[in-house]
Design a protein around this motif. Structure first.
Motif, PDB file in Angstrom:
ATOM      1  N   GLY A  83      12.516 -29.169  13.382  1.00 52.55           N
ATOM      2  CA  GLY A  83      11.743 -28.702  14.530  1.00 52.55           C
ATOM      3  C   GLY A  83      12.162 -27.313  14.979  1.00 52.55           C
ATOM      4  O   GLY A  83      11.710 -26.837  16.026  1.00 52.55           O
ATOM      5  N   PHE A  84      13.019 -26.676  14.187  1.00 50.87           N
ATOM      6  CA  PHE A  84      13.436 -25.304  14.504  1.00 50.87           C
ATOM      7  C   PHE A  84      13.192 -24.402  13.300  1.00 50.87           C
ATOM      8  O   PHE A  84      13.298 -24.832  12.160  1.00 50.87           O
ATOM      9  CB  PHE A  84      14.931 -25.260  14.874  1.00 50.87           C
ATOM     10  N   GLY A  85      12.884 -23.135  13.598  1.00 57.75           N
ATOM     11  CA  GLY A  85      12.641 -22.156  12.541  1.00 57.75           C
ATOM     12  C   GLY A  85      11.190 -22.172  12.112  1.00 57.75           C
ATOM     13  O   GLY A  85      10.481 -23.183  12.287  1.00 57.75           O
ATOM     14  N   LYS A 131      19.807 -15.416  13.879  1.00 63.26           N
ATOM     15  CA  LYS A 131      18.902 -15.677  12.743  1.00 63.26           C
ATOM     16  C   LYS A 131      17.460 -15.843  13.209  1.00 63.26           C
ATOM     17  O   LYS A 131      16.582 -16.201  12.410  1.00 63.26           O
ATOM     18  CB  LYS A 131      19.339 -16.955  12.017  1.00 63.26           C
ATOM     19  N   ASP A 165       6.646 -28.600  16.026  1.00 71.94           N
ATOM     20  CA  ASP A 165       7.003 -29.947  15.585  1.00 71.94           C
ATOM     21  C   ASP A 165       8.125 -30.561  16.406  1.00 71.94           C
ATOM     22  O   ASP A 165       8.241 -31.777  16.501  1.00 71.94           O
ATOM     23  CB  ASP A 165       7.410 -29.924  14.107  1.00 71.94           C
ATOM     24  N   ARG A 191       8.361 -19.870   9.235  1.00 70.51           N
ATOM     25  CA  ARG A 191       8.164 -18.769   8.296  1.00 70.51           C
ATOM     26  C   ARG A 191       7.548 -17.542   8.978  1.00 70.51           C
ATOM     27  O   ARG A 191       7.845 -16.407   8.626  1.00 70.51           O
ATOM     28  CB  ARG A 191       7.264 -19.287   7.173  1.00 70.51           C
ATOM     29  N   LYS A 236      20.076 -28.604   8.460  1.00 68.79           N
ATOM     30  CA  LYS A 236      18.929 -28.083   9.221  1.00 68.79           C
ATOM     31  C   LYS A 236      18.705 -28.928  10.473  1.00 68.79           C
ATOM     32  O   LYS A 236      18.839 -30.148  10.439  1.00 68.79           O
ATOM     33  CB  LYS A 236      17.655 -28.142   8.369  1.00 68.79           C
ATOM     34  N   ILE A 237      18.337 -28.287  11.548  1.00 69.59           N
ATOM     35  CA  ILE A 237      17.905 -29.012  12.739  1.00 69.59           C
ATOM     36  C   ILE A 237      16.379 -29.036  12.670  1.00 69.59           C
ATOM     37  O   ILE A 237      15.728 -27.982  12.755  1.00 69.59           O
ATOM     38  CB  ILE A 237      18.340 -28.290  14.042  1.00 69.59           C
ATOM     39  N   ARG A 256       9.195 -15.467  14.680  1.00 68.14           N
ATOM     40  CA  ARG A 256      10.590 -15.058  14.806  1.00 68.14           C
ATOM     41  C   ARG A 256      11.015 -15.120  16.267  1.00 68.14           C
ATOM     42  O   ARG A 256      11.980 -14.495  16.689  1.00 68.14           O
ATOM     43  CB  ARG A 256      10.784 -13.635  14.244  1.00 68.14           C
ATOM     44  N   ASN A 266       9.975 -24.884  17.000  1.00 66.48           N
ATOM     45  CA  ASN A 266       8.565 -24.781  16.604  1.00 66.48           C
ATOM     46  C   ASN A 266       7.797 -25.965  17.186  1.00 66.48           C
ATOM     47  O   ASN A 266       8.371 -26.852  17.814  1.00 66.48           O
ATOM     48  CB  ASN A 266       8.442 -24.677  15.071  1.00 66.48           C
ATOM     49  N   ALA A 306       7.312 -32.644   9.615  1.00 68.19           N
ATOM     50  CA  ALA A 306       8.562 -32.216  10.279  1.00 68.19           C
ATOM     51  C   ALA A 306       8.739 -32.843  11.661  1.00 68.19           C
ATOM     52  O   ALA A 306       9.874 -33.079  12.101  1.00 68.19           O
ATOM     53  CB  ALA A 306       8.598 -30.693  10.389  1.00 68.19           C
TER      54      ALA A 306
HETATM   55  C1  LIG Z   1      10.560 -23.760   8.582  1.00 66.86           C
HETATM   56  C2  LIG Z   1      11.608 -23.135   7.677  1.00 66.86           C
HETATM   57  C3  LIG Z   1      11.433 -23.685   6.247  1.00 66.86           C
HETATM   58  C4  LIG Z   1      11.447 -21.607   7.697  1.00 66.86           C
HETATM   59  O1  LIG Z   1      12.169 -21.115   6.675  1.00 66.86           O
HETATM   60  P1  LIG Z   1      12.370 -19.558   6.353  1.00 66.86           P
HETATM   61  O2  LIG Z   1      11.481 -18.686   7.101  1.00 66.86           O
HETATM   62  O3  LIG Z   1      12.341 -19.477   4.895  1.00 66.86           O
HETATM   63  O4  LIG Z   1      13.777 -19.294   6.936  1.00 66.86           O
HETATM   64  P2  LIG Z   1      15.113 -19.621   6.208  1.00 66.86           P
HETATM   65  O5  LIG Z   1      15.124 -21.038   5.766  1.00 66.86           O
HETATM   66  O6  LIG Z   1      15.360 -18.575   5.164  1.00 66.86           O
HETATM   67  O7  LIG Z   1      16.133 -19.432   7.417  1.00 66.86           O
HETATM   68  C5  LIG Z   1      16.828 -18.243   7.751  1.00 66.86           C
HETATM   69  C6  LIG Z   1      18.223 -18.644   8.187  1.00 66.86           C
HETATM   70  O8  LIG Z   1      18.134 -19.476   9.364  1.00 66.86           O
HETATM   71  C7  LIG Z   1      18.664 -20.766   9.091  1.00 66.86           C
HETATM   72  N1  LIG Z   1      17.770 -21.760   9.631  1.00 66.86           N
HETATM   73  C8  LIG Z   1      16.400 -21.702   9.652  1.00 66.86           C
HETATM   74  N2  LIG Z   1      15.900 -22.811  10.215  1.00 66.86           N
HETATM   75  C9  LIG Z   1      16.965 -23.578  10.534  1.00 66.86           C
HETATM   76  C10 LIG Z   1      17.066 -24.836  11.123  1.00 66.86           C
HETATM   77  N3  LIG Z   1      15.979 -25.524  11.482  1.00 66.86           N
HETATM   78  N4  LIG Z   1      18.281 -25.350  11.313  1.00 66.86           N
HETATM   79  C11 LIG Z   1      19.383 -24.669  10.936  1.00 66.86           C
HETATM   80  N5  LIG Z   1      19.344 -23.456  10.360  1.00 66.86           N
HETATM   81  C12 LIG Z   1      18.143 -22.923  10.173  1.00 66.86           C
HETATM   82  C13 LIG Z   1      18.710 -20.895   7.571  1.00 66.86           C
HETATM   83  O9  LIG Z   1      19.709 -21.780   7.162  1.00 66.86           O
HETATM   84  C14 LIG Z   1      18.960 -19.470   7.146  1.00 66.86           C
HETATM   85  O10 LIG Z   1      20.337 -19.218   7.289  1.00 66.86           O
HETATM   86  P3  LIG Z   1      21.112 -18.285   6.207  1.00 66.86           P
HETATM   87  O11 LIG Z   1      20.439 -16.943   6.318  1.00 66.86           O
HETATM   88  O12 LIG Z   1      22.525 -18.298   6.661  1.00 66.86           O
HETATM   89  O13 LIG Z   1      20.883 -18.941   4.879  1.00 66.86           O
HETATM   90  C15 LIG Z   1      13.025 -23.486   8.162  1.00 66.86           C
HETATM   91  O14 LIG Z   1      13.233 -22.891   9.428  1.00 66.86           O
HETATM   92  C16 LIG Z   1      13.264 -24.980   8.238  1.00 66.86           C
HETATM   93  O15 LIG Z   1      13.585 -25.605   7.224  1.00 66.86           O
HETATM   94  N6  LIG Z   1      13.152 -25.603   9.446  1.00 66.86           N
HETATM   95  C17 LIG Z   1      13.342 -27.020   9.630  1.00 66.86           C
HETATM   96  C18 LIG Z   1      12.110 -27.818   9.250  1.00 66.86           C
HETATM   97  C19 LIG Z   1      10.962 -27.621  10.212  1.00 66.86           C
HETATM   98  O16 LIG Z   1      11.119 -27.693  11.422  1.00 66.86           O
HETATM   99  N7  LIG Z   1       9.778 -27.385   9.636  1.00 66.86           N
HETATM  100  C20 LIG Z   1       8.568 -27.197  10.405  1.00 66.86           C
HETATM  101  C21 LIG Z   1       8.092 -25.799  10.343  1.00 66.86           C
HETATM  102  S1  LIG Z   1       6.640 -25.580  11.331  1.00 66.86           S
END
Ligand SMILES: CC(C)(COP(=O)(O)OP(=O)(O)OC[C@H]1O[C@@H](n2cnc3c(N)ncnc32)[C@H](O)[C@@H]1OP(=O)(O)O)[C@@H](O)C(=O)NCCC(=O)NCCS
Length: 387
Positions: free
Chosen positions: A266-268, A316, A323, A270, A263-264, A273, A321, A233
């Motif tokens: 480097g954000f979000g 949300k 990355d 699992r 998706k952006i 929060r 993160n 990522a």
């Molecule tokens: C890491 C990741 C898979 C976590 O997923 P998760 O816990 O399953 O969370 P979700 O994908 O269900 O996200 C919840 C909501 O936030 C949104 N969201 C989460 N991360 C987002 C991101 N990076 N950019 C835009 N929207 C995002 C999702 O679209 C979702 O929206 P919705 O409820 O309207 O569908 C996800 O945040 C992601 O794909 N991030 C980008 C890739 C990344 O940086 N990965 C490295 C992780 S260390």
């Protein structure tokens, strides 16, 4: 659906991603996703990033406690000696196809290394501790030597007088790193050294649970780290920053991407929060590095992306993160993008080894179930009678 299937009401609950399944007890690493805390053996990652070194963190993860001064000196000497790789390994690295991805080269080389280890099949804890040290020692040299070979440059021998992170940078770039760059690499290695039961650690444990040797477990872990949903990522995050290029374009890029439900990178997360504590630490270092390297525009792009994304996705609970910043930091340190994941492995090998050794103290073969939904009464037709 074929005949003979169980009725749907019999279907078990399937946990495809094992999201909420605990597979072992551990005292290695704790991720508190609500409060944004990360602990190694009880120690807060912020303290380790501020006061520790990668060598001390390795000792902590592998042995379970902080070393005394003498223990640390001995461990540092041991790790420095293990950085050396044999001519056989260099020969293997020279045989790799010119365009081989460095993470694949690392995986193949670690697999080969097992054949050179006279303790490969010794399953005792003491031997596995030594093998862990050997592996952690050799990772930076393998990555650096392969990179120099593919660039047509002379391989540099490890310098046992230097710290692990500093020597890694020196062997890669051919230059003595400035103190800030050496420290940033050290901190990046500390921050990536473990992160509880992530996919690569789990893959390592699955292999190790069969009582295969440590090398096999580590090879499985490297193979799993490779994927863009895990180790990759940070590459995507950096590519986005470089594509945006100018700070004045960053806000619009984020708004347009979110409007298109993209998706952006480097954000979000699992588990987190809130802000990933590792991201906050690397953000400050990327600010300092960008000043040192005269690349403030790129840092400014990251700041505006961060402000805009957090503002737009607050509801949300999506925050930067690790990355998001590790890609930026590695880029500012002069690493090519395809070395980001191998660099992650240079650090994470410590966590993998700690988890495998911990699991072996109370081993149980990992053997989950899958729910069969195929036919049960298929009639075999000999090849010559098939259409
Ligand atoms: C890491 C990741 C898979 C976590 O997923 P998760 O816990 O399953 O969370 P979700 O994908 O269900 O996200 C919840 C909501 O936030 C949104 N969201 C989460 N991360 C987002 C991101 N990076 N950019 C835009 N929207 C995002 C999702 O679209 C979702 O929206 P919705 O409820 O309207 O569908 C996800 O945040 C992601 O794909 N991030 C980008 C890739 C990344 O940086 N990965 C490295 C992780 S260390």
């Amino acid at each position: 659906m074929g005949e003979g299937l169980k009725p749907a009401s019999d279907a078990p609950h399937i946990d495809k991603g094992l999201d909420d399944i605990y597979v072992k007890e551990t005292s290695i690493c704790f991720v508190d996703g609500v409060r944004g805390r990360l602990l190694y053996r009880g120690y807060d990652i912020r303290d380790l990033a501020q006061y520790s070194t990668f060598e001390e963190t390795v000792y902590l993860l592998i042995h379970g406690e902080l070393p005394t001064k003498e223990e640390l000196e001995k461990a540092m000497r041991g790790l420095a000696e293990e950085r050396e790789i044999s001519p056989d390994v260099v020969k293997l690295l020279r045989c790799m196809p010119a365009d081989a991805p460095p993470i694949d080269v690392l995986r193949t080389t670690v697999s080969y290394l097992s054949n050179l280890d006279s303790e490969r099949d010794d399953p005792t804890r003491a031997a596995n501790m030594r093998k862990a040290q050997r592996l952690i020692g050799k990772f930076p040299t393998i990555v650096a030597a392969h990179h120099r070979i593919r660039e047509g440059k002379r391989i540099l021998q490890p310098d046992p007088e230097l710290g692990h992170a500093e020597d890694f940078l020196r062997m890669l770039t051919g230059k003595q790193p400035d103190p800030l760059s050496a420290r940033v690499m050290d901190v990046a290695l500390i921050l990536h050294a473990d992160h509880s039961m992530n996919a690569s650690a789990f893959a390592g444990i699955v292999a190790a649970s069969t009582l295969a040797d440590l090398y096999s477990g580590i090879v499985a872990a490297i193979a799993t780290l490779k994927g863009p949903l895990h180790g990759g990522a940070n590459e995507a995050a950096l590519r986005t920053m470089l594509a945006i290029g100018k700070p004045e374009r960053a806000e619009q890029y984020v708004l347009d991407t979110l409007r298109a439900h993209g998706k952006i990178f480097g954000f979000g997360h699992r588990v987190y929060r809130t802000y990933d504590p590792r991201a906050l630490i690397l953000r400050e270092y990327s600010r300092q590095l960008s000043e040192l390297k005269g690349q403030q525009d790129l840092f400014r792009v990251s700041e505006i992306m961060q402000e805009t994304t957090v503002r737009e996705l607050k509801a949300k609970q999506v925050y930067p993160n690790v990355d998001f910043y590790s890609g930026l930091v590695y880029h500012l340190l002069g690493l090519p993008t395809d070395l980001f994941t191998p660099t992650f492995a240079v650090s994470r090998v410590a966590g993998w080894a700690a988890h495998i050794n911990e699991y072996w103290q109370d081993n149980r073969l990992v053997r989950p179930l899958d729910y069969y939904v195929g036919p049960t009464e298929a009639v075999y037709v000999p090849l010559e009678q098939r259409g």
